[in-house]
Design a protein around this motif. Structure first.
Motif, PDB file in Angstrom:
ATOM      1  N   ASP A 140     -49.514 -26.675  44.436  1.00 13.13           N
ATOM      2  CA  ASP A 140     -50.901 -26.349  44.122  1.00 13.13           C
ATOM      3  C   ASP A 140     -51.803 -26.888  45.224  1.00 13.13           C
ATOM      4  O   ASP A 140     -51.780 -28.090  45.515  1.00 13.13           O
ATOM      5  N   GLU A 169     -53.588 -26.468  34.902  1.00 14.36           N
ATOM      6  CA  GLU A 169     -53.077 -27.570  35.733  1.00 14.36           C
ATOM      7  C   GLU A 169     -53.133 -27.236  37.227  1.00 14.36           C
ATOM      8  O   GLU A 169     -53.222 -28.115  38.076  1.00 14.36           O
ATOM      9  N   THR A 170     -53.053 -25.949  37.556  1.00 14.71           N
ATOM     10  CA  THR A 170     -53.110 -25.499  38.950  1.00 14.71           C
ATOM     11  C   THR A 170     -54.576 -25.263  39.288  1.00 14.71           C
ATOM     12  O   THR A 170     -55.146 -24.226  38.955  1.00 14.71           O
ATOM     13  N   THR A 171     -55.172 -26.238  39.949  1.00 16.82           N
ATOM     14  CA  THR A 171     -56.617 -26.190  40.196  1.00 16.82           C
ATOM     15  C   THR A 171     -56.972 -25.458  41.477  1.00 16.82           C
ATOM     16  O   THR A 171     -58.139 -25.150  41.706  1.00 16.82           O
ATOM     17  N   LYS A 216     -44.711 -24.649  29.507  1.00 15.83           N
ATOM     18  CA  LYS A 216     -45.932 -25.119  30.141  1.00 15.83           C
ATOM     19  C   LYS A 216     -45.569 -25.869  31.416  1.00 15.83           C
ATOM     20  O   LYS A 216     -44.669 -26.703  31.420  1.00 15.83           O
ATOM     21  N   SER A 241     -54.576 -29.679  43.408  1.00 15.66           N
ATOM     22  CA  SER A 241     -54.152 -31.013  42.979  1.00 15.66           C
ATOM     23  C   SER A 241     -53.171 -31.666  43.938  1.00 15.66           C
ATOM     24  O   SER A 241     -52.873 -32.857  43.805  1.00 15.66           O
ATOM     25  N   TYR A 275     -45.452 -28.060  40.846  1.00 17.89           N
ATOM     26  CA  TYR A 275     -45.263 -27.825  39.420  1.00 17.89           C
ATOM     27  C   TYR A 275     -43.967 -27.062  39.163  1.00 17.89           C
ATOM     28  O   TYR A 275     -43.502 -26.278  39.989  1.00 17.89           O
ATOM     29  N   SER A 330     -48.683 -20.032  35.657  1.00 17.89           N
ATOM     30  CA  SER A 330     -49.540 -21.181  35.940  1.00 17.89           C
ATOM     31  C   SER A 330     -50.717 -21.185  34.983  1.00 17.89           C
ATOM     32  O   SER A 330     -51.042 -20.160  34.363  1.00 17.89           O
ATOM     33  N   ALA A 366     -45.894 -31.374  36.370  1.00 16.85           N
ATOM     34  CA  ALA A 366     -45.866 -31.850  37.759  1.00 16.85           C
ATOM     35  C   ALA A 366     -44.578 -32.620  38.014  1.00 16.85           C
ATOM     36  O   ALA A 366     -44.176 -33.452  37.197  1.00 16.85           O
ATOM     37  N   LYS A 426     -50.006 -31.139  44.026  1.00 15.54           N
ATOM     38  CA  LYS A 426     -48.809 -31.445  43.258  1.00 15.54           C
ATOM     39  C   LYS A 426     -47.897 -30.222  43.228  1.00 15.54           C
ATOM     40  O   LYS A 426     -48.354 -29.090  43.406  1.00 15.54           O
TER      41      LYS A 426
END
Length: 378
Positions: A326, A302-304, A346, A329, A333, A299, A349, A331
């Motif tokens: 995640d 993008e994984t907040t 990379k 977000s 992934y 990760s 989502a 979402k």
């Protein structure tokens, strides 16, 4: 004159206060968990009353861990992140298991091994696919968070494992050699300084070896490590490795074996989990020179939030697909490997979730159900 009189009051209102507006007394905390007076657990709770370490909103979240346990965990793991915008709070889900183990073992010492009760068949329910049966037999402690896998190459052989809510040091495992008609019960080996084992994930390799992975929990030192065990007969188990490396807050793993005869990575075992907020993976290569790789972080930015609730699968050509939701977000992934888990793409989502981390449902309103991914690859 009036403004001068108000100034001291305004300054007082801006001073920091305890994170919990209605901070429970020590006596109330001990009574809440029915902790015996003078026990080691009572001393531990008394030593972790630094409520200023916690955020105000932690008094109202759904994590299910008392404040003293959070303070204890934060002291042991200052390297972890505890963000206010993450519904996990930065705490591992396995912290619940540590809490329950402590309540059952207020002396903070590992319990003994529970007896193996004989297989017990139950015939109250019948379905067109066969009768429902109990593979555990009558047990004094609850079983939960189970996993089960049929041997891909020999469907008569089945392996299963489950948490024991009596929190004995070793996890019970179950084995059938006749397609699930009868079952035997064994336990995984115990390890030094390990108070319990949690979250089983199981699979097979083509040589007939059964595999069980668990979180090895040290409820005294507050560490979580990923352990793998193997067995050739489903009864006798050998510790294989700690595949989470030096990580000490590794949580909620899933595993998968590449079963495909068309894949040059056949019998590779892939594991995915989270260590704090990031998601990690490791692979085990087969053969005499095989073994587990170092953890690889898959990760990124993008994984907040926290990537808890992951899954991993392979397709017929040996491509690896790992998924995680995640909590930040909201979402799901996906990352992919084309070289047997040596490198990963990379994350992208692929879907959105309506909730984050856990959700209350009628059957699990108190403990709450984890939002996790179950994936397939074809």
């Amino acid at each position: 004159m009036r403004s001068r009189r108000l100034l001291p009051l305004l300054l007082l209102l801006t001073l920091p206060v305890s994170a919990f507006a209605s901070r429970p007394t020590l006596e109330e905390q001990l009574a809440q968990d029915r902790v015996p007076a003078g026990s080691e657990l009572a001393k531990l709770i008394a030593a972790n009353q630094d409520f200023q370490m916690l955020r105000p909103e932690e008094a109202r979240d759904n994590i299910g861990a008392p404040p003293w346990l959070r303070i204890w965990w934060r002291k042991l793991h200052p390297e972890a992140e505890y963000p206010a915008n993450d519904p996990t709070g930065g705490y591992p889900l396995a912290l619940r298991e540590i809490h329950q183990w402590m309540i059952l073992h207020p002396d903070l010492k590992p319990g003994g091994i529970e007896p193996d009760n004989p297989f017990e068949e139950k015939t109250e329910k019948a379905a067109s696919t066969g009768q429902d049966i109990s593979i555990t037999g009558a047990q004094p402690n609850l079983r939960a968070e189970s996993d089960i896998r049929v041997n891909y190459w020999d469907p008569n052989r089945i392996i299963a494992a489950a948490n024991s809510f009596g929190f004995i040091p070793s996890m019970p495992a179950y084995y059938s050699s006749d397609g699930g008609a009868t079952w035997s019960t064994t336990h995984l080996p115990t390890n030094r300084n390990e108070t319990s084992q949690s979250d089983p994930a199981v699979d097979w390799t083509s040589d007939g070896t059964a595999w069980v992975t668990t979180i090895g929990i040290d409820g005294v030192q507050g560490t979580l490590r990923m352990r793998a065990y193997r067995s050739t007969d489903g009864v006798n188990w050998t510790h294989d490795a700690v595949f989470s490396g030096s990580q000490t807050i590794a949580d909620k793993q899933m595993i998968w074996t590449d079963h495909s005869d068309r894949s040059k990575y056949k019998d590779h075992i892939y594991a995915v989990w989270h260590n704090g907020r990031p998601v990690y993976m490791s692979r085990r290569t087969p053969g005499p020179d095989g073994g587990w790789s170092d953890p690889v972080q898959v990760s990124g930015a993008e994984t907040t939030g926290t990537g808890i609730g992951s899954d991993v699968k392979t397709n017929a050509s040996g491509q690896v697909f790992a998924f995680w939701p995640d909590t930040g977000s909201r979402k799901i992934y996906l990352t992919r490997s084309l070289d047997g888990g040596a490198t990963y793409t990379k994350p992208v989502a692929v879907a959105k979730t309506f909730g984050s981390f856990t959700v209350g449902i009628p059957a699990q309103d108190r403990r709450r159900a984890l939002i996790n991914v179950t994936a397939g690859a074809f």
